[in-house]
Write a protein that holds these residues in place. Sequence first.
Motif, PDB file in Angstrom:
ATOM      1  N   ALA A 376      -1.394 -10.020  -2.922  1.00 50.12           N
ATOM      2  CA  ALA A 376      -2.764  -9.809  -3.413  1.00 50.12           C
ATOM      3  C   ALA A 376      -3.695 -10.884  -2.869  1.00 50.12           C
ATOM      4  N   LYS A 378      -3.179 -12.689  -0.175  1.00 54.76           N
ATOM      5  CA  LYS A 378      -3.234 -12.545   1.285  1.00 54.76           C
ATOM      6  C   LYS A 378      -4.253 -11.481   1.699  1.00 54.76           C
ATOM      7  N   ASP A 403      -5.996  -6.413  -7.070  1.00 55.62           N
ATOM      8  CA  ASP A 403      -6.849  -7.203  -6.175  1.00 55.62           C
ATOM      9  C   ASP A 403      -8.033  -6.368  -5.708  1.00 55.62           C
ATOM     10  N   PRO A 406      -8.378  -4.474   0.822  1.00 61.05           N
ATOM     11  CA  PRO A 406      -8.769  -3.258   1.552  1.00 61.05           C
ATOM     12  C   PRO A 406      -8.189  -1.968   0.968  1.00 61.05           C
ATOM     13  N   GLY A 407      -7.206  -2.094   0.069  1.00 58.96           N
ATOM     14  CA  GLY A 407      -6.569  -0.892  -0.473  1.00 58.96           C
ATOM     15  C   GLY A 407      -5.588  -0.292   0.534  1.00 58.96           C
ATOM     16  N   VAL A 416       4.998   1.675   2.077  1.00 55.00           N
ATOM     17  CA  VAL A 416       4.918   0.207   2.020  1.00 55.00           C
ATOM     18  C   VAL A 416       6.130  -0.418   1.311  1.00 55.00           C
ATOM     19  N   TYR A 421       8.241  -2.208   6.872  1.00 57.73           N
ATOM     20  CA  TYR A 421       7.031  -1.392   7.072  1.00 57.73           C
ATOM     21  C   TYR A 421       5.773  -2.225   6.833  1.00 57.73           C
ATOM     22  N   ARG A 422       4.850  -2.132   7.765  1.00 61.21           N
ATOM     23  CA  ARG A 422       3.560  -2.808   7.614  1.00 61.21           C
ATOM     24  C   ARG A 422       2.494  -1.821   8.051  1.00 61.21           C
ATOM     25  N   VAL A 426      -3.132  -3.681   9.486  1.00 66.56           N
ATOM     26  CA  VAL A 426      -3.019  -5.113   9.191  1.00 66.56           C
ATOM     27  C   VAL A 426      -1.987  -5.805  10.084  1.00 66.56           C
ATOM     28  N   GLY A 432       3.030 -11.510   8.192  1.00 68.22           N
ATOM     29  CA  GLY A 432       4.039 -10.887   7.318  1.00 68.22           C
ATOM     30  C   GLY A 432       5.140 -10.206   8.101  1.00 68.22           C
ATOM     31  N   ALA A 433       6.197  -9.816   7.373  1.00 63.66           N
ATOM     32  CA  ALA A 433       7.332  -9.164   8.039  1.00 63.66           C
ATOM     33  C   ALA A 433       7.662  -7.811   7.411  1.00 63.66           C
ATOM     34  N   LEU A 435       8.679  -7.283   4.275  1.00 62.26           N
ATOM     35  CA  LEU A 435       9.912  -7.374   3.477  1.00 62.26           C
ATOM     36  C   LEU A 435       9.655  -7.616   1.985  1.00 62.26           C
ATOM     37  N   LEU A 437       7.696  -6.364  -0.401  1.00 61.15           N
ATOM     38  CA  LEU A 437       7.707  -5.245  -1.355  1.00 61.15           C
ATOM     39  C   LEU A 437       9.091  -4.610  -1.440  1.00 61.15           C
ATOM     40  N   PHE A 463      -0.591  -3.194  -7.982  1.00 59.04           N
ATOM     41  CA  PHE A 463       0.859  -3.015  -7.924  1.00 59.04           C
ATOM     42  C   PHE A 463       1.418  -3.285  -9.313  1.00 59.04           C
TER      43      PHE A 463
END
Length: 476
Positions: A376, A378, A403, A406-407, A416, A421-422, A426, A432-433, A435, A437, A463
Motif C-alpha cells: 500500500a 509502495k 490505499d 492506482p488501483g 495478482v 505476477y506483476r 508497474v 518488486g518480485a 511474491l 501477495l 486488500f
Amino acid sequence: MPAVRNLNIATKLLIWSCALIIVFFATTAYLFQQVRRDAEVSSHIVDVNHEVDSAIQRMLERLYSVQDNIRRYKIIGGDEAVQFIVEDLTRFGEILNATLEKHPQYTNEWLDLTIEFEITLDPGQNPNDNLAPDTTVLEWTDILEQSLLDNQADMELSLTRLHEAGQQATDVGLYGLVICLVLGVGGSLALAYFLNRSLREIRRGIRELGTGTPPRDVRVLSGDELGELALAFNAMAARLRREEKMRADFIAMLSHEIRTPLTSIREAVDLISTGTFGAVNEKQHRFLSIAEKETVRLTDLLSRLMTVSRMESETMELMPEAVDCSRLAASAVERLEPAATAKNVALKTELPDSAPTCLCDLGHVQQVLLNLIGNAIKFSPDGSSVTISLATDDTATTFCVSDNGPGIPAKEQQLVFQKYYREPEVRESVDGAGLGLAIAKRIVDGHGGRMWLESTPGHGSTFCFSLPNDTAKETT
Ligand code: ADP
C-alpha cells in the motif's frame, strides 16, 4: 462395468441407439403382426360366421313356413298349401346349395339333410303323397338349429380371441413404449451423467491450474476419449509439477549461494562506512549508503524467494497462539512507519475498542500485514494515506488495508495473487518480485482463512483477509 467404461463415446452412443431401435422395431413388428392376425379373425367372422348365420336363419325361416303349410294342408288340404310348400322348399334348396358351394365345410354336417332334400324334391314322386313329411322337416330344422348354435359359439370364441389379442397388443405396445422411454430418457441421463462426471473432473483440474495452485491430478473415470483427456491432463500436471519443483530447487540453491557473499558485502560496506578502515568523506558516505540500501533490498528479495520455495517444498507449519489482533496491527504499522514517512504517506488505523484475540501464528500473520501495508505504501502517491482497519463478528476477524494508489483493473485482480505476477503497468516503474501477495495468500489459506481485494482503477485498492472463528475469538 469395466467393459462399458473402456468403450469410446461413439460406441456407447451406438449401443444405446441400437438398443432403442431394436426395442422400437420389435414392438412395432409385434403390433403389426397382431393387427394382421386380428384383421384375419375379423374377416373370418364377417365372411364365414356372419354369412353362414344369416343363410341358416333364412333356411330356417323357409322350414318354419313349410311346417306351417304342412299343418294347414293336413287340416284343410288344397293346392294352395302344396304350392307354398313347393315354393318354400325350392327357395330353401337354392339357399342350401349356394351356402354349401361357398362353405363346403358344411357338406358332411348337412349330408343327411342334402340327400333327403333331393329325394323329397324328386319329380317322379307324387308331391301330394310324400311331400316333405313333417318328421323330415323337423329333423332338418334340428340340424340347422344345431349348426346355427355351433356357428354362434364359434363366432363368440373368435370374438373372445380377438378381444384377448387386442388386450395383449395393448400390453405389449405399452411395455414397448415404457422400455423405449426408460431406455431413451434413462440412457440419455446416464450418458449425460457419466460424460459430465468426467468433464467435471477435467474442468476442476483446469480451474485449479488457473488459480495458480500446484497442479493436482484429476481422477480418470472412464476409458473413453474423456478418460484419455484426463490422462493427458495428468501427464501435463506431472510435467508442470516437475518443472515447478526444479525451478523452486534452482531458486533455493541460487538464493542460498548469493546470500553468503551478499552478507560479506554488507558487512564490508558497514565496516567502511563506520570508518573502521579510516575516515570516509561525505561523497564516499553517500555512495556507501546507496550500496547498503541495495544490499538490504537484495537480501529482502532473497529471503522472499527462499520463503516461497520453502512454502512450496514443505507443508506450512503453523504454531497458533492467542494474539491480540489490535496490537498485531499496531506493531506492523509501527514497523513500517519509517518507510511511510520516507514516502510522505500517512498510516491511519481503525481498530475496535474491544481487543479481539486471534488464534493464529503471530510471525506468519504479521508477515501478511507487513506485505499488504508495504505494498500500500509502495503504490500510494506522495501525500496520501493508508488505512489499516480491523473488524470482528461471530464468524471471523477481518483485517483490511486501503490505499489511494492506482488501483488494479478487474481482469488482473485474481492474477495478482499468483507467484511472480506483476501488473504490466508497474513492472518498469515500481520495485518488486511479485511474491508478497502469493506468500500472504498462502499463509491466510494455511489458517483456513480467505483473502480478497476490492479495487477500482484510479481510486485505490483495499486488500482484506479474514481468519475464521475457530481460529479467532474475541475477548472483552
Ligand atoms: P510485488 O513485490 O511486485 O509488490 P506482490 O505480490 O506484493 O509483489 O504484488 C503483485 C502485484 O500486485 C504488484 O506487482 C502490483 O502490480 C499489484 N499490487 C499489489 N498491491 C497493490 C496495491 N496496493 N495497489 C496497486 N497494485 C498492487
